[in-house]
Design a protein around this motif. Structure first.
Motif, PDB file in Angstrom:
ATOM      1  N   UNK A 158      -3.130  55.646  29.921  1.00  0.00           N
ATOM      2  CA  UNK A 158      -2.600  54.446  29.257  1.00  0.00           C
ATOM      3  C   UNK A 158      -3.692  53.700  28.497  1.00  0.00           C
ATOM      4  N   UNK A 159      -3.376  53.331  27.277  1.00  0.00           N
ATOM      5  CA  UNK A 159      -4.351  52.659  26.421  1.00  0.00           C
ATOM      6  C   UNK A 159      -4.483  51.187  26.807  1.00  0.00           C
ATOM      7  N   UNK A 160      -5.665  50.815  27.225  1.00  0.00           N
ATOM      8  CA  UNK A 160      -5.907  49.414  27.569  1.00  0.00           C
ATOM      9  C   UNK A 160      -5.916  48.540  26.319  1.00  0.00           C
ATOM     10  N   UNK A 161      -6.473  49.067  25.234  1.00  0.00           N
ATOM     11  CA  UNK A 161      -6.542  48.292  23.998  1.00  0.00           C
ATOM     12  C   UNK A 161      -5.168  47.973  23.438  1.00  0.00           C
ATOM     13  N   UNK A 162      -4.282  48.982  23.383  1.00  0.00           N
ATOM     14  CA  UNK A 162      -2.935  48.771  22.850  1.00  0.00           C
ATOM     15  C   UNK A 162      -2.157  47.798  23.729  1.00  0.00           C
ATOM     16  N   UNK A 163      -2.254  47.984  25.041  1.00  0.00           N
ATOM     17  CA  UNK A 163      -1.534  47.100  25.957  1.00  0.00           C
ATOM     18  C   UNK A 163      -2.031  45.662  25.835  1.00  0.00           C
ATOM     19  N   UNK A 164      -3.337  45.497  25.726  1.00  0.00           N
ATOM     20  CA  UNK A 164      -3.909  44.153  25.598  1.00  0.00           C
ATOM     21  C   UNK A 164      -3.449  43.482  24.311  1.00  0.00           C
ATOM     22  N   UNK A 165      -3.438  44.243  23.223  1.00  0.00           N
ATOM     23  CA  UNK A 165      -2.997  43.704  21.936  1.00  0.00           C
ATOM     24  C   UNK A 165      -1.571  43.173  22.030  1.00  0.00           C
ATOM     25  N   UNK A 166      -0.687  43.950  22.641  1.00  0.00           N
ATOM     26  CA  UNK A 166       0.710  43.530  22.702  1.00  0.00           C
ATOM     27  C   UNK A 166       0.937  42.421  23.726  1.00  0.00           C
ATOM     28  N   UNK A 167       0.127  42.370  24.769  1.00  0.00           N
ATOM     29  CA  UNK A 167       0.214  41.232  25.690  1.00  0.00           C
ATOM     30  C   UNK A 167      -0.085  39.944  24.930  1.00  0.00           C
ATOM     31  N   UNK A 168      -1.133  39.971  24.132  1.00  0.00           N
ATOM     32  CA  UNK A 168      -1.542  38.776  23.385  1.00  0.00           C
ATOM     33  C   UNK A 168      -0.473  38.370  22.375  1.00  0.00           C
ATOM     34  N   UNK A 169       0.022  39.342  21.593  1.00  0.00           N
ATOM     35  CA  UNK A 169       0.996  39.009  20.545  1.00  0.00           C
ATOM     36  C   UNK A 169       2.319  38.558  21.150  1.00  0.00           C
ATOM     37  N   UNK A 170       2.780  39.261  22.184  1.00  0.00           N
ATOM     38  CA  UNK A 170       4.020  38.846  22.837  1.00  0.00           C
ATOM     39  C   UNK A 170       3.861  37.456  23.457  1.00  0.00           C
ATOM     40  N   UNK A 171       2.706  37.192  24.033  1.00  0.00           N
ATOM     41  CA  UNK A 171       2.470  35.889  24.654  1.00  0.00           C
ATOM     42  C   UNK A 171       2.496  34.776  23.609  1.00  0.00           C
ATOM     43  N   UNK A 172       1.905  35.027  22.448  1.00  0.00           N
ATOM     44  CA  UNK A 172       1.892  34.020  21.385  1.00  0.00           C
ATOM     45  C   UNK A 172       3.304  33.741  20.873  1.00  0.00           C
TER      46      UNK A 172
END
Length: 291
Positions: free
Chosen positions: A20-34
């Motif tokens: 699992x890609x940590x970078x991709x997951x982190x990116x979408x956590x941030x965008x979804x959170x915003x």
């Protein structure tokens, strides 16, 4: 000493067939959170309480991809907890979006004073589709819960089967909703009401946003259904990129669409009466608010 969580080996398969890609997951956590934070602001500011499920869906998305971040730190010894966390939350998020979107149609029908053009009476529209959506959420949640407590491969597969059934219910609801909304749009376009011609709001844009968002959720649900039907070692579930293309990105677009075209921007105060069998609007105030 804390009890060790089950791993894929306990069920005879790997939870993931990739790292699992940590970078991709982190990116979408941030965008979804915003986006979710903006929805929370819009929800409270304009008191659009029927969009609470949509807001909760955004929280589910952010937490679901947070589960994938946790999983990325466990490679290759993934545990059941983060796997179930991301499975359940990402699955039910779309259904929660749909619950609020279903209620948009009834409000648009009332805005346009076009109840007579709707296939289903407005008072029943939200009840029917939201009920189907709740059933879908409960089934997918129950299936996910079975994954969490499964101790055998048979129990694990039973949970996945319930999730598939929930996705079928969701797809059926989407299909009927699109048909109902499509017929209404065709009728109001062919025989516009007085309100449709005079109301000072881009209601056609809201209709198309509703169609577009529903179509995106429909595509996503078809993808997830095929994914689960193929099984854990299927082509789609074995390749992480498809999760982001056909789920994460599509659901993010849905969230952003409703950040821009948030239903809270519509405030209606109307007074109507019947005259010779026709409904006429004596006073109608429509304010288009900025977010």
């Amino acid at each position: 000493m804390a009890e060790q969580q089950p791993t894929g080996e306990d069920f005879g398969f790997d939870f993931y067939h990739y790292d699992p890609s940590q970078g991709a997951a982190t990116l979408f956590v941030v965008i979804f959170a915003l986006s979710t934070a903006m929805h929370g602001y819009q929800l409270v500011k304009h008191r659009t309480w029927y969009f609470i499920p949509f807001f909760l869906g955004g929280i589910c998305e952010a937490l679901g991809y947070a589960g994938r971040i946790i999983a990325s730190t466990e490679t290759p010894d993934w545990t059941l907890g983060p796997y179930v966390m991301q499975t359940i939350l990402i699955l039910i998020a779309a259904a929660m979006f749909a619950a609020s979107i279903y209620m948009v149609l009834g409000r648009l029908v009332r805005l346009l004073q076009a109840e007579h053009l709707a296939i289903i009476p407005v008072r029943w529209t939200s009840k029917i589709f939201v009920t189907a959506d709740v059933i879908s959420i409960l089934m997918q949640g129950a299936g996910g819960a079975m994954l969490a407590i499964a101790e055998t491969m048979d129990a694990f597969q039973a949970g996945e089967n319930i999730i598939v059934a929930g996705l079928f219910v969701q797809l059926a609801g989407f299909g009927v909703f699109i048909a109902v909304a499509g017929v209404f749009y065709a009728r109001i376009t062919k025989n516009p009401t007085r309100a449709a011609d005079t109301v000072d709001i881009p209601w056609r844009s809201y209709m198309w946003v509703m169609f577009g968002s529903t179509a995106l959720i429909l595509i996503r649900s078809v993808f997830r259904l095929i994914e689960y039907l193929q099984g854990n070692d299927g082509y789609l579930m074995s390749r992480e990129v498809y999760l982001y293309i056909f789920d994460a990105i599509l659901m993010l677009v849905v969230m952003i669409l409703y950040n821009v075209y948030h239903p809270s921007r519509i405030i209606i105060t109307s007074k109507a009466s019947k005259n010779d069998g026709f409904q006429s609007v004596y006073s109608s105030e429509v304010e288009l608010q900025t977010v």
